[in-house]
Design a protein around this motif. Structure first.
Motif, PDB file in Angstrom:
ATOM      1  N   GLN A  74      -2.401  -2.645   1.849  1.00  0.00           N
ATOM      2  CA  GLN A  74      -2.547  -1.492   0.965  1.00  0.00           C
ATOM      3  C   GLN A  74      -2.034  -1.789  -0.438  1.00  0.00           C
ATOM      4  O   GLN A  74      -1.296  -2.744  -0.654  1.00  0.00           O
ATOM      5  CB  GLN A  74      -1.831  -0.270   1.552  1.00  0.00           C
ATOM      6  CG  GLN A  74      -0.333  -0.183   1.303  1.00  0.00           C
ATOM      7  CD  GLN A  74       0.470  -1.206   2.081  1.00  0.00           C
ATOM      8  OE1 GLN A  74       0.015  -1.775   3.057  1.00  0.00           O
ATOM      9  NE2 GLN A  74       1.702  -1.450   1.640  1.00  0.00           N
ATOM     10  N   PRO A  88       4.477   0.191  -0.782  1.00  0.00           N
ATOM     11  CA  PRO A  88       3.150   0.768  -1.057  1.00  0.00           C
ATOM     12  C   PRO A  88       3.216   1.894  -2.086  1.00  0.00           C
ATOM     13  O   PRO A  88       4.221   2.597  -2.189  1.00  0.00           O
ATOM     14  CB  PRO A  88       2.710   1.291   0.314  1.00  0.00           C
ATOM     15  CG  PRO A  88       3.959   1.471   1.101  1.00  0.00           C
ATOM     16  CD  PRO A  88       4.955   0.492   0.576  1.00  0.00           C
ATOM     17  N   SER A  90      -0.111   3.500  -2.612  1.00  0.00           N
ATOM     18  CA  SER A  90      -1.250   4.279  -2.136  1.00  0.00           C
ATOM     19  C   SER A  90      -1.741   3.633  -0.854  1.00  0.00           C
ATOM     20  O   SER A  90      -1.217   2.597  -0.429  1.00  0.00           O
ATOM     21  CB  SER A  90      -2.375   4.319  -3.181  1.00  0.00           C
ATOM     22  OG  SER A  90      -3.141   3.119  -3.146  1.00  0.00           O
ATOM     23  N   TYR A  91      -2.743   4.239  -0.236  1.00  0.00           N
ATOM     24  CA  TYR A  91      -3.324   3.666   0.979  1.00  0.00           C
ATOM     25  C   TYR A  91      -4.684   3.021   0.713  1.00  0.00           C
ATOM     26  O   TYR A  91      -5.462   2.790   1.627  1.00  0.00           O
ATOM     27  CB  TYR A  91      -3.430   4.738   2.065  1.00  0.00           C
ATOM     28  CG  TYR A  91      -2.088   5.206   2.595  1.00  0.00           C
ATOM     29  CD1 TYR A  91      -1.081   4.289   2.879  1.00  0.00           C
ATOM     30  CD2 TYR A  91      -1.819   6.549   2.791  1.00  0.00           C
ATOM     31  CE1 TYR A  91       0.155   4.703   3.353  1.00  0.00           C
ATOM     32  CE2 TYR A  91      -0.593   6.980   3.279  1.00  0.00           C
ATOM     33  CZ  TYR A  91       0.389   6.050   3.555  1.00  0.00           C
ATOM     34  OH  TYR A  91       1.610   6.465   4.040  1.00  0.00           O
ATOM     35  N   VAL A 123       4.594   2.092   7.028  1.00  0.00           N
ATOM     36  CA  VAL A 123       4.378   3.538   7.154  1.00  0.00           C
ATOM     37  C   VAL A 123       5.678   4.336   7.142  1.00  0.00           C
ATOM     38  O   VAL A 123       5.638   5.565   7.126  1.00  0.00           O
ATOM     39  CB  VAL A 123       3.575   3.869   8.439  1.00  0.00           C
ATOM     40  CG1 VAL A 123       2.187   3.239   8.373  1.00  0.00           C
ATOM     41  CG2 VAL A 123       4.310   3.404   9.691  1.00  0.00           C
ATOM     42  N   ARG A 196      -1.348  11.966   7.254  1.00  0.00           N
ATOM     43  CA  ARG A 196      -1.646  11.028   6.176  1.00  0.00           C
ATOM     44  C   ARG A 196      -1.528   9.576   6.651  1.00  0.00           C
ATOM     45  O   ARG A 196      -2.375   8.728   6.359  1.00  0.00           O
ATOM     46  CB  ARG A 196      -0.706  11.265   4.998  1.00  0.00           C
ATOM     47  CG  ARG A 196      -1.129  12.386   4.082  1.00  0.00           C
ATOM     48  CD  ARG A 196      -2.374  12.005   3.307  1.00  0.00           C
ATOM     49  NE  ARG A 196      -2.720  12.982   2.294  1.00  0.00           N
ATOM     50  CZ  ARG A 196      -3.752  12.859   1.484  1.00  0.00           C
ATOM     51  NH1 ARG A 196      -4.542  11.794   1.574  1.00  0.00           N
ATOM     52  NH2 ARG A 196      -4.027  13.778   0.588  1.00  0.00           N
ATOM     53  N   ILE A 197      -0.454   9.288   7.358  1.00  0.00           N
ATOM     54  CA  ILE A 197      -0.256   7.932   7.870  1.00  0.00           C
ATOM     55  C   ILE A 197      -1.374   7.566   8.839  1.00  0.00           C
ATOM     56  O   ILE A 197      -1.946   6.467   8.761  1.00  0.00           O
ATOM     57  CB  ILE A 197       1.119   7.809   8.560  1.00  0.00           C
ATOM     58  CG1 ILE A 197       2.241   7.926   7.520  1.00  0.00           C
ATOM     59  CG2 ILE A 197       1.237   6.498   9.330  1.00  0.00           C
ATOM     60  CD1 ILE A 197       3.634   8.050   8.124  1.00  0.00           C
ATOM     61  N   TYR A 200      -4.539   6.574   7.150  1.00  0.00           N
ATOM     62  CA  TYR A 200      -4.533   5.189   6.682  1.00  0.00           C
ATOM     63  C   TYR A 200      -4.834   4.230   7.832  1.00  0.00           C
ATOM     64  O   TYR A 200      -5.685   3.338   7.714  1.00  0.00           O
ATOM     65  CB  TYR A 200      -3.171   4.881   6.061  1.00  0.00           C
ATOM     66  CG  TYR A 200      -2.879   3.415   5.829  1.00  0.00           C
ATOM     67  CD1 TYR A 200      -3.733   2.619   5.073  1.00  0.00           C
ATOM     68  CD2 TYR A 200      -1.737   2.834   6.364  1.00  0.00           C
ATOM     69  CE1 TYR A 200      -3.457   1.273   4.856  1.00  0.00           C
ATOM     70  CE2 TYR A 200      -1.443   1.490   6.151  1.00  0.00           C
ATOM     71  CZ  TYR A 200      -2.310   0.718   5.403  1.00  0.00           C
ATOM     72  OH  TYR A 200      -2.036  -0.614   5.189  1.00  0.00           O
TER      73      TYR A 200
END
Length: 482
Positions: A74, A88, A90-91, A123, A196-197, A200
């Motif tokens: 990512q 990170p 963003s994804y 994550v 959200r995780i 990804y």
């Protein structure tokens, strides 16, 4: 007797050089890999996607590696250090290792070679930059502000120790709710954050990824990881990074319900035995040493973190003894093994070979990249592992010191001599069928022939051979000459 560790002597020995210098031999095609389940992972640390794709086709598939572990894909903060990939912003699948399209092409190439892909997934947290900035792919970010993804309410702000950093690893709450070296700690108990995780990870699954190494799992409750896993679009292999700490409240065994767990004690214990104790002690290595159950343990001689902790584990710098330790790992049936593949570094923070813009250069083995996964004593033992999968240990022998031998229930046999002198005039009982076998420590087997020494097992299952100092012999049913 306290043993000596003589790195310069090891490097000078020609026999040891044969363990780590590739021999000129044509590798068999991927389809000719030994039969059986292929569980060995090659960790191509910080390789770019083009190079991983090529390595799957030319080496990993032909040698029988079942998986390749790739570094975080990512978008991350800018910088030259190795750890920027673990910050990170963003994804987006866009990093110094390549673009989304290159990543997808790599996954497809590895699958075509019979190699599955496990992604190192960050994550637990986002970046650790107080002032924010612009990520690799152009995304703007702040320490607790990731536009369109997370805002301050999505992070833990523990307010301990005069800030938010973890100080006491004997405090479960602090370890899982405060920050690891200033890295913005995600509120993984939040359903929004979990979704959200999972989004990804599901994006990676849509690109064909087969599994995830869950980075910093110790800093998330096992239940949070289970909840994220429950949101995945399909099944995937999961291995969790949980570093054992004696007496700490958070233990690796808590996480086995989610999947495999890294057994960090394995590499440290193995290094101590090879450096200063006796190989004879390895007779019950694994669960007998208090390690995780074999079916849940992911093991390694070293990884990208531990090889930077001076003296704790064996690394590529230990050359011959490192090759022998990896050969033992691949020959011994405990856990699921990962072979480390490093780049050369002289400073702890040093990143991979890169151009002026920070983009990772193509991996060129033995020129900036160590490529331990290609060393003959390691690469050829992957076939040994595949051929002996599921077979127990039998016919253990040791001399009470640093010469050991054992068979894998009629499928393979390994003897390791880490004495300072050759073992001569001995015969070894293998339990293998009579025949001529390639010594895969020193030779590559392919198309029914061996590029190195051939071991003859007689009708009673015995062979006679001399084993030089700091060397080994390995034979298995998948490398029997016609």
């Amino acid at each position: 007797m306290q043993r000596r560790r003589r790195l310069s002597a090891i490097t000078a020995l020609g026999v040891i050089a044969s363990l780590i210098v590739p021999v000129t031999a044509t590798a068999p095609p991927a389809a000719a890999a030994p039969a059986g389940s292929k569980k060995v992972i090659a960790n191509l640390f910080e390789w770019n996607w083009t190079s991983v794709a090529s390595e799957c086709r030319t080496t990993l598939g032909p040698k029988g590696y079942g998986w390749v572990q790739v570094s975080p894909p990512q978008e991350h903060v800018r910088g030259s250090q190795w750890w920027v990939a673990y910050q990170p912003v963003s994804y987006r699948i866009e990093s110094r290792k390549g673009t989304r399209a290159q990543f997808k092409s790599m996954v497809d190439a590895c699958h075509a070679a019979g190699v599955k892909v496990v992604v190192d997934a960050v994550v637990n947290h986002m970046s650790g930059q107080d002032n924010g900035g612009t990520g690799w792919a152009g995304s703007s970010y702040g320490h607790y502000n990731y536009p369109g993804i997370y805002q301050t309410q999505d992070f833990h702000h523990c307010g301990r120790n005069g800030g938010d950093d973890i100080a006491n690893y004997n405090d479960r709450w602090e370890v899982q709710n405060c920050e690891l070296v200033n890295l913005a700690d995600l509120k993984t108990e939040s359903d929004y954050v979990r979704t959200r995780i999972a989004g990804y990870l599901n994006d990676l699954l849509s690109l064909g990824v087969d599994g995830f190494r869950m980075d910093a799992s110790k800093h998330m409750p096992a239940a949070d990881i289970a909840a994220i896993k429950g949101k995945l679009s399909r099944s995937a292999y999961v291995v969790q990074e949980v570093i054992h700490g004696a007496g700490e409240p958070i233990q690796p065994g808590e996480y086995t319900g989610n999947g495999d767990v890294h057994e960090f004690r394995y590499g440290k214990d193995l290094a101590r035995v090879f450096r200063s104790e006796k190989l004879a002690y390895l007779r019950n290595f694994g669960e007998g040493w208090g390690h995780l159950p074999s079916g849940s343990a992911a093991v390694f001689v070293d990884n990208h973190d531990t090889q930077r902790d001076v003296g704790g584990v064996l690394t590529y710098r230990d050359r011959g003894v490192y090759a022998l330790a990896n050969a033992f790992m691949l020959g011994w049936p405990y856990g699921s093994p990962t072979v480390m593949s490093s780049y050369t570094f002289s400073q702890r923070d040093q990143g991979p070979p890169q151009d002026g813009s920070g983009r990772t250069l193509d991996a060129t083995c033995y020129s900036g990249w160590e490529c331990e996964h290609r060393w003959p004593a390691i690469a050829n033992m992957v076939g040994f592992r595949n051929a002996t999968e599921g077979a127990g240990v039998a016919n253990w022998y040791d001399n009470g010191n640093n010469h050991i031998a054992f068979s894998r229930a009629g499928r393979g046999y390994l003897t390791v001599n880490d004495e300072d002198y050759a073992i001569t005039g001995r015969s070894y009982y293998t339990g293998l069928p009579a025949g001529r076998y390639c010594d895969v420590i020193h030779g590559t087997f392919g198309n029914g022939t061996c590029s190195g020494p051939v071991i003859t097992v007689d009708g009673n299952g015995w062979f006679a051979a001399d084993v030089p100092a700091h060397d080994a012999i390995a034979i298995h049913a998948g490398a029997r000459l016609s």
